[in-house]
Design an enzyme around this catalytic site. Sequence first.
Site, PDB file in Angstrom:
ATOM      1  N   ASP A  98      44.179  42.970  32.679  1.00 58.58           N
ATOM      2  CA  ASP A  98      44.396  44.420  32.782  1.00 58.58           C
ATOM      3  C   ASP A  98      43.037  45.102  32.832  1.00 58.58           C
ATOM      4  OD1 ASP A  98      45.267  47.005  32.695  1.00 58.58           O
ATOM      5  OD2 ASP A  98      45.965  46.944  30.621  1.00 58.58           O
ATOM      6  N   SER A  99      42.448  45.093  34.020  1.00 58.31           N
ATOM      7  CA  SER A  99      41.109  45.639  34.179  1.00 58.31           C
ATOM      8  C   SER A  99      41.177  46.969  34.906  1.00 58.31           C
ATOM      9  CB  SER A  99      40.245  44.643  34.957  1.00 58.31           C
ATOM     10  OG  SER A  99      38.935  45.127  35.120  1.00 58.31           O
TER      11      SER A  99
END
Length: 388
Positions: A214-215
């Site tokens: 989850d960047s």
Amino acid sequence: MLPTFFKAATTASVVLAALSATVYVVVHYFLGLQHVTCFGGTFGLFGDVSMASKPFIEYQVQRDVAYLFGMTRKLYEMETNFQHIEVYAHRYFGHVLVIDGSLQITERDEVNYHEMTAHIPMAYFPDAKKVLVIGGGDGGALLQLLMHPNVETAHLVDIDMFAMRDMVAAYFPYLHSAYLDPRTRAFAYDGRRWVDEQLEVPENHHSYEVVVLDSTDYGAAESLFTEEFYKQLKNLMATTSILVANVDSPSWNLETVIAVQLLLSKLFKHVYIFHSNQPTFLSGHYSYVFCSDEIHPMKSPIDWNRWAEKKITTYYYNEDVHYASFVLPEFIRSSLLVGSRLKDLPLGEKHPFATREFKQEPPADALRYAAAASAEETDESLAREDDD
């Protein structure tokens, strides 16, 4: 007198327009910034950012499109060693998190994104015990993973974890609860470095059943988007496991989505794109990638009875949305290496699509939202009458 006034006003308008155009060119073309906060960020020199009704503009230079949000005020701002963090207040969206000028989450619709990143992979593993989130310092994906009581160990790795943890504690306390869960262990580490160090311990190899990356938008955190990183990450994943990563808008940045699928197809047998409605993201259409060697998103069975037994309350995700999210519009599916089709589903008498019983009465949430919407419309009508 009036002609002189209008002439002066016209001259001032031209000067301001020229100044705005100059700043625009410098910011977008010479500095190469994709996103810019206006009147409280990049253009903050023109006013006090704490004043009410300051617009926030997120600009996408590739498509020459801007989104304007009428924020009521800026609640928080911090420059860390890694990023510029801001939190705004908005009348409809609630608290809004902005990182490096790019909107990340809002209180109103973060749940769409986070439910999809967590529950899509977890549905295939009703007994998954060890999960990993890389990035996701806001705690949203972690919180959704922890809703599964079977999870015993949840690791979160974010390079700016301490700053993000403190920020969400103050402005997104419901997300901060993920940090307080005893099953959570959070690390303030660069994701690439953390993975490399974990692999130095043999017992860490092939231990995570679900991994969520989850960047920020694909490409922004460069060390997390290389083939070498994914090779190393795969060594931490169990033989039967799933990796889910956020990608980009398939409507506006399809070339990025194509490139991600091609890259990960070198490493995983099953690499499929799925998508969701994310209203506050640029284009409102967002995509993710599903990667596994053993699990096919359509052909592999899901025990929906086990899912129901967990009694997880969701806002966006359900079993129908699960499958529908892998069905892509033709202009996207035909551009990809491979795409899912409904005909891949193992339909049968026990499949939820075949046995679905729809409620005759609207659910409580629907009634509650309808009442709230009606009250909001009444308030607005009264406000307009007062103005009149």
